[in-house]
Design an enzyme around this catalytic site. Structure first.
Site, PDB file in Angstrom:
ATOM      1  N   PHE A   1      40.416  -7.125 -46.615  1.00  0.00           N
ATOM      2  CA  PHE A   1      40.189  -8.515 -47.008  1.00  0.00           C
ATOM      3  C   PHE A   1      41.226  -8.911 -48.076  1.00  0.00           C
ATOM      4  O   PHE A   1      41.527  -8.121 -48.968  1.00  0.00           O
ATOM      5  CB  PHE A   1      38.763  -8.668 -47.560  1.00  0.00           C
ATOM      6  CG  PHE A   1      38.361 -10.086 -47.780  1.00  0.00           C
ATOM      7  CD1 PHE A   1      37.950 -10.875 -46.718  1.00  0.00           C
ATOM      8  CD2 PHE A   1      38.428 -10.641 -49.042  1.00  0.00           C
ATOM      9  CE1 PHE A   1      37.596 -12.201 -46.920  1.00  0.00           C
ATOM     10  CE2 PHE A   1      38.069 -11.967 -49.253  1.00  0.00           C
ATOM     11  CZ  PHE A   1      37.652 -12.747 -48.187  1.00  0.00           C
TER      12      PHE A   1
ATOM     13  N   TYR B   1      26.115 -12.942 -51.318  1.00  0.00           N
ATOM     14  CA  TYR B   1      25.852 -14.199 -50.585  1.00  0.00           C
ATOM     15  C   TYR B   1      25.853 -14.014 -49.072  1.00  0.00           C
ATOM     16  O   TYR B   1      25.622 -14.965 -48.340  1.00  0.00           O
ATOM     17  CB  TYR B   1      26.848 -15.297 -50.983  1.00  0.00           C
ATOM     18  CG  TYR B   1      28.299 -14.882 -51.081  1.00  0.00           C
ATOM     19  CD1 TYR B   1      29.056 -14.645 -49.947  1.00  0.00           C
ATOM     20  CD2 TYR B   1      28.906 -14.736 -52.329  1.00  0.00           C
ATOM     21  CE1 TYR B   1      30.380 -14.257 -50.042  1.00  0.00           C
ATOM     22  CE2 TYR B   1      30.233 -14.344 -52.433  1.00  0.00           C
ATOM     23  CZ  TYR B   1      30.959 -14.109 -51.284  1.00  0.00           C
ATOM     24  OH  TYR B   1      32.268 -13.718 -51.390  1.00  0.00           O
ATOM     25  N   LYS B   2      26.167 -12.788 -48.606  1.00  0.00           N
ATOM     26  CA  LYS B   2      26.167 -12.556 -47.158  1.00  0.00           C
ATOM     27  C   LYS B   2      24.769 -12.068 -46.738  1.00  0.00           C
ATOM     28  O   LYS B   2      23.832 -12.851 -46.741  1.00  0.00           O
ATOM     29  CB  LYS B   2      27.254 -11.547 -46.790  1.00  0.00           C
ATOM     30  CG  LYS B   2      28.669 -11.960 -47.216  1.00  0.00           C
ATOM     31  CD  LYS B   2      29.661 -10.883 -46.810  1.00  0.00           C
ATOM     32  CE  LYS B   2      31.032 -11.091 -47.432  1.00  0.00           C
ATOM     33  NZ  LYS B   2      31.714 -12.308 -46.956  1.00  0.00           N
TER      34      LYS B   2
ATOM     35  N   ARG C   1      34.268 -14.286 -34.801  1.00  0.00           N
ATOM     36  CA  ARG C   1      33.435 -13.273 -35.461  1.00  0.00           C
ATOM     37  C   ARG C   1      31.977 -13.723 -35.416  1.00  0.00           C
ATOM     38  O   ARG C   1      31.650 -14.832 -35.842  1.00  0.00           O
ATOM     39  CB  ARG C   1      33.892 -13.083 -36.903  1.00  0.00           C
ATOM     40  CG  ARG C   1      33.231 -11.897 -37.573  1.00  0.00           C
ATOM     41  CD  ARG C   1      33.726 -11.697 -38.977  1.00  0.00           C
ATOM     42  NE  ARG C   1      33.272 -12.762 -39.870  1.00  0.00           N
ATOM     43  CZ  ARG C   1      33.437 -12.753 -41.182  1.00  0.00           C
ATOM     44  NH1 ARG C   1      34.080 -11.750 -41.762  1.00  0.00           N
ATOM     45  NH2 ARG C   1      32.997 -13.738 -41.937  1.00  0.00           N
TER      46      ARG C   1
END
Ligand code: PLP
Length: 414
Positions: free
Chosen positions: A129, A237-238, A386
């Site tokens: 990332f 937050y995922k 995704r």
């Protein structure tokens, strides 16, 4: 017709899903949206607005500044302990919820460099990332070192589908490597790395390892202590459903607690927060990774998200995540492969997290068209759709309906 072809089959899988009841503990509008992006922004737990309201009206509105001593000061550690115990295999006092993942990466990589004086190399993956790559490069640069990159040299090469192995990492290790940074679950391919064997290989070379668990926290049970890892960070937050911009977390193995350093020595990480005199003196243990004032409001939302995963149990979350991704891979093979769609995630459910990326040359246009139809996945450059299958909130019928929508778009393009 194969059994996976029927919607009734998906409905049966939902009926048999022992986590189905937990979906009812989220605020889910009755708008027909098929949400397949819970790995970017998890859904809103039904308890969260009330928890935030309590903090705002009672703790802030009524108790004002007194709330710092009545609970707020301890909250980053209380929520950290809960998150660590339920998701990370961590003991108390090892996890703190603070700052964001980027800042926490900077802190742990800098600390690892300090713990390995004389070594100047950070190992990281070229396909990592972006924030991880930028921070790895900056930490190495400011210390006069360099990054040794794993992964394909050709920037146009398709991203690797299978997880990095201990021998891939070992091939780059030498006496000058201070720290290896890797994601447990890759943000594009979903490839799930074997934390224990990679950690062992890194330790055999005398280096330390920092794990980015952003896509693993809340989707895959972790055992950071059992794997003997050094440091780990992740967002909330995922899959943790802590809300947009929710604070991230840091975990550090207790063997580092006395010697680890914080490159951002803020007052909240000081040994005596309210002494306000003298030079910086690091607090004991995980507290030293605090920088400045934490958000009591945001911490309440993280706690509400962690509570639901704790209730579900990570083994059940993992079992459902594997079943959801396997179902999607089956549907992709049957419905989407004839239109040139490739599964760009590991085919073995045990080697992937809770998302699957599908590769197609028109991935961007397809993602936009799906979103216009109320089916929300994510696009990942250059050619990935995704599909995030957050186990607490995604139904098998969502997988079915999303795959059908993609199939009909592809048929229209053909
Ligand atoms: C693997 C990974 N690391 C780091 C980040 C960035 O985290 P933050 O925005 O909290 O700094 C993300 C964001 O999606 C991510 O997926």
């Amino acid at each position: 017709m194969a059994v996976t072809d029927s919607r009734a089959y998906a409905e049966q899988l939902d009926a048999d899903d022992r986590l189905a009841g937990l979906r009812l503990r989220f605020e889910i509008p009755d708008d027909g949206v098929v949400y397949l992006d819970g790995n970017s922004l998890g859904r809103l737990p039904a308890a969260t607005p009330g928890r935030i309201d309590d903090v705002v009206r009672d703790e802030w509105g009524d108790r004002l500044i007194r709330s710092w001593s009545e609970g707020w000061m301890d909250r980053p550690f209380e929520v950290g302990d809960r998150l660590g115990a339920s998701l990370l295999g961590a003991g108390p006092g090892q996890t703190v919820v603070c700052d964001n993942t980027t800042v926490n990466l900077f802190k742990v990589l800098s600390s690892a460099m300090d713990l390995r004086p004389g070594r100047g190399v950070v190992v990281a993956h070229r396909g990592e990332f972006p924030t991880d790559r930028y921070v790895a490069a900056e930490v190495a640069r400011t210390r006069g070192g360099s990054v040794a990159w794993l992964g394909p040299l050709d920037p146009a090469a398709p991203w690797p589908t299978e997880p990095v192995t201990a021998s891939d990492v070992a091939a780059l290790l030498h006496d000058d490597v201070a720290v290896v940074l890797l994601s447990v679950v890759d943000y594009r391919s979903s490839a799930l790395v074997d934390v224990a064997s990679v950690t062992q290989a890194v330790h055999d070379a005398g280096a330390l390892v920092a794990w980015d668990c952003s896509h693993a926290g809340g989707s895959v049970p972790l055992d950071l202590v059992g794997a003997d890892a050094d440091f780990a960070v992740g967002c909330s937050y995922k899959f943790i459903n802590g809300g947009p911009g929710a604070p991230a977390w840091i975990w550090a193995h207790p063997r580092h607690h006395d010697a680890m350093t914080n490159p951002i020595p803020g007052w909240m990480g000081h040994a005596d927060v309210f002494a306000m005199t003298g030079d910086y003196a690091a607090a004991e243990g995980i507290r030293r990774f605090m920088t400045g004032t934490p958000s009591a409001i945001a911490l309440a939302a993280v706690d509400a998200g962690v509570a639901l995963l704790e209730e579900a149990g990570m083994d059940a979350v993992r079992a459902k995540g594997m079943a959801l991704t396997s179902y999607l891979v089956d549907l992709a093979d049957e419905w989407l492969a004839p239109f040139g769609v490739e599964v760009a995630s590991p085919r073995d459910a045990a080697r992937r997290g809770a998302h699957v990326t599908l590769r197609h040359p028109d991935a961007l246009a397809l993602t936009q068209a799906l979103t216009d139809r109320g089916v929300i996945p994510d696009f990942r450059h250059p050619d990935g759709v995704r599909i995030g299958l957050a186990p607490l909130t995604t139904r098998f019928t969502d997988v079915h309906d999303g795959a059908r929508a993609l199939q009909s778009l592809l048929a229209a393009l053909a």
